[in-house]
Motif scaffolding. Structure first.
Motif, short mmCIF file in Angstrom:
data_model
loop_
_atom_site.label_atom_id
_atom_site.label_comp_id
_atom_site.label_asym_id
_atom_site.label_seq_id
_atom_site.Cartn_x
_atom_site.Cartn_y
_atom_site.Cartn_z
N ALA A 40 -4.89 11.53 -5.50
CA ALA A 40 -5.51 11.48 -4.17
C ALA A 40 -4.87 12.51 -3.25
CB ALA A 40 -5.39 10.07 -3.58
N LEU A 41 -3.55 12.59 -3.27
CA LEU A 41 -2.85 13.54 -2.41
C LEU A 41 -3.18 14.99 -2.79
CD1 LEU A 41 0.65 11.80 -2.25
CD2 LEU A 41 -1.11 11.87 -0.45
N VAL A 42 -3.19 15.29 -4.07
CA VAL A 42 -3.52 16.65 -4.53
C VAL A 42 -4.98 16.97 -4.24
CG1 VAL A 42 -3.75 18.10 -6.59
CG2 VAL A 42 -1.69 16.73 -6.26
N GLY A 43 -5.87 16.00 -4.47
CA GLY A 43 -7.29 16.22 -4.18
C GLY A 43 -7.53 16.59 -2.74
N VAL A 44 -6.84 15.94 -1.83
CA VAL A 44 -6.98 16.23 -0.40
C VAL A 44 -6.31 17.56 -0.06
CG1 VAL A 44 -6.27 15.48 1.91
CG2 VAL A 44 -7.27 13.83 0.30
N ALA A 45 -5.08 17.76 -0.55
CA ALA A 45 -4.31 18.95 -0.17
C ALA A 45 -4.84 20.24 -0.78
CB ALA A 45 -2.85 18.75 -0.57
N PHE A 46 -5.29 20.20 -2.02
CA PHE A 46 -5.64 21.43 -2.71
C PHE A 46 -7.11 21.59 -3.07
CE2 PHE A 46 -1.13 20.72 -3.71
CZ PHE A 46 -0.61 21.89 -3.15
N LEU A 47 -7.84 20.48 -3.15
CA LEU A 47 -9.25 20.57 -3.53
C LEU A 47 -10.20 20.35 -2.36
CD1 LEU A 47 -9.10 18.67 -6.95
CD2 LEU A 47 -8.97 21.14 -6.53
N GLY A 48 -9.64 20.09 -1.18
CA GLY A 48 -10.46 19.92 0.02
C GLY A 48 -11.25 18.63 0.06
N GLU A 49 -10.84 17.64 -0.73
CA GLU A 49 -11.54 16.36 -0.71
C GLU A 49 -11.13 15.59 0.53
OE1 GLU A 49 -10.72 14.54 -4.48
OE2 GLU A 49 -11.85 16.07 -5.57
N ARG A 50 -11.99 14.69 0.96
CA ARG A 50 -11.72 13.90 2.15
C ARG A 50 -11.74 12.41 1.78
NH1 ARG A 50 -11.62 17.85 5.37
NH2 ARG A 50 -13.25 19.22 6.10
N TRP B 149 -7.69 5.67 2.11
CA TRP B 149 -6.24 5.82 2.25
C TRP B 149 -5.54 4.47 2.15
CZ3 TRP B 149 -3.90 9.93 1.07
CH2 TRP B 149 -4.42 11.19 1.36
N THR B 150 -6.15 3.44 2.69
CA THR B 150 -5.59 2.09 2.57
C THR B 150 -5.51 1.69 1.10
OG1 THR B 150 -6.46 1.48 4.75
CG2 THR B 150 -5.86 -0.33 3.25
N GLY B 151 -6.56 1.98 0.36
CA GLY B 151 -6.57 1.69 -1.07
C GLY B 151 -5.49 2.45 -1.81
N VAL B 152 -5.31 3.73 -1.47
CA VAL B 152 -4.27 4.55 -2.10
C VAL B 152 -2.90 3.94 -1.83
CG1 VAL B 152 -3.12 6.81 -2.03
CG2 VAL B 152 -5.62 6.69 -2.11
N LEU B 153 -2.67 3.55 -0.58
CA LEU B 153 -1.38 2.93 -0.23
C LEU B 153 -1.18 1.60 -0.97
CD1 LEU B 153 -1.25 3.68 3.60
CD2 LEU B 153 0.20 4.66 1.80
#
Length: 145
Positions: A112-122, A128-132
């Motif tokens: 999730a972090l890489v997808g947002v940081a490097f792939l431009g996913e939102r 984010w609650t689910g990821v946490l």
């Protein structure tokens, strides 16, 4: 049935089921041999099974038919998979499957972090609650309390 087979959710659930079986079978499999050798045997089985599937379904393609960029990222993915498997089997050999597997699944948080940081996913606030929660849940399951 056709709609089910074309659903990513169906395949993701099957993946989770097979991953669970993988962990349990691997834990028993690494009891009496070196974890690196166990990973090698597992890899041979995966390669042989996939080769049969590709040939049987007519999906085999020569390497020249694959773009350089695609090949580069597939090779990098393969190297990451190999490293992951080596580490996973070593961890299984040393620890409880019920604790090792949840830590391994922290990859969900990292993806999730890489997808947002490097792939431009939102991701939404709910995402984010689910990821946490996944991260916290994995840590709680792995915690020896």
């Amino acid at each position: 049935m056709s709609m089910l087979l074309s659903s990513w959710q169906f395949w993701a659930i099957l993946s989770a089921c097979f991953a669970a079986l993988t962990a349990v079978f691997a834990k028993v499999g690494v009891e009496a041999i070196d974890s690196d050798l166990a990973t090698f045997i597992r890899t041979i089985v995966v390669v042989a099974a996939l080769a049969c599937i590709l040939v049987g379904t007519g999906k085999w393609r020569p390497a020249q038919a694959i773009s350089g960029r695609t090949m580069l990222f597939l090779v990098l993915s393969g190297l990451a998979t190999g490293a992951s498997w080596l580490c996973y089997f070593r961890a299984l050999q040393m620890g409880d499957v019920a604790r090792v597997s949840p830590i391994d699944k922290l990859s969900v948080v990292l993806v999730a972090l890489v997808g947002v940081a490097f792939l431009g996913e939102r991701l939404s606030a709910a995402n984010w609650t689910g990821v946490l929660l996944i991260g916290a849940g994995a840590l709680l399951v792995a915690w020896r309390g």
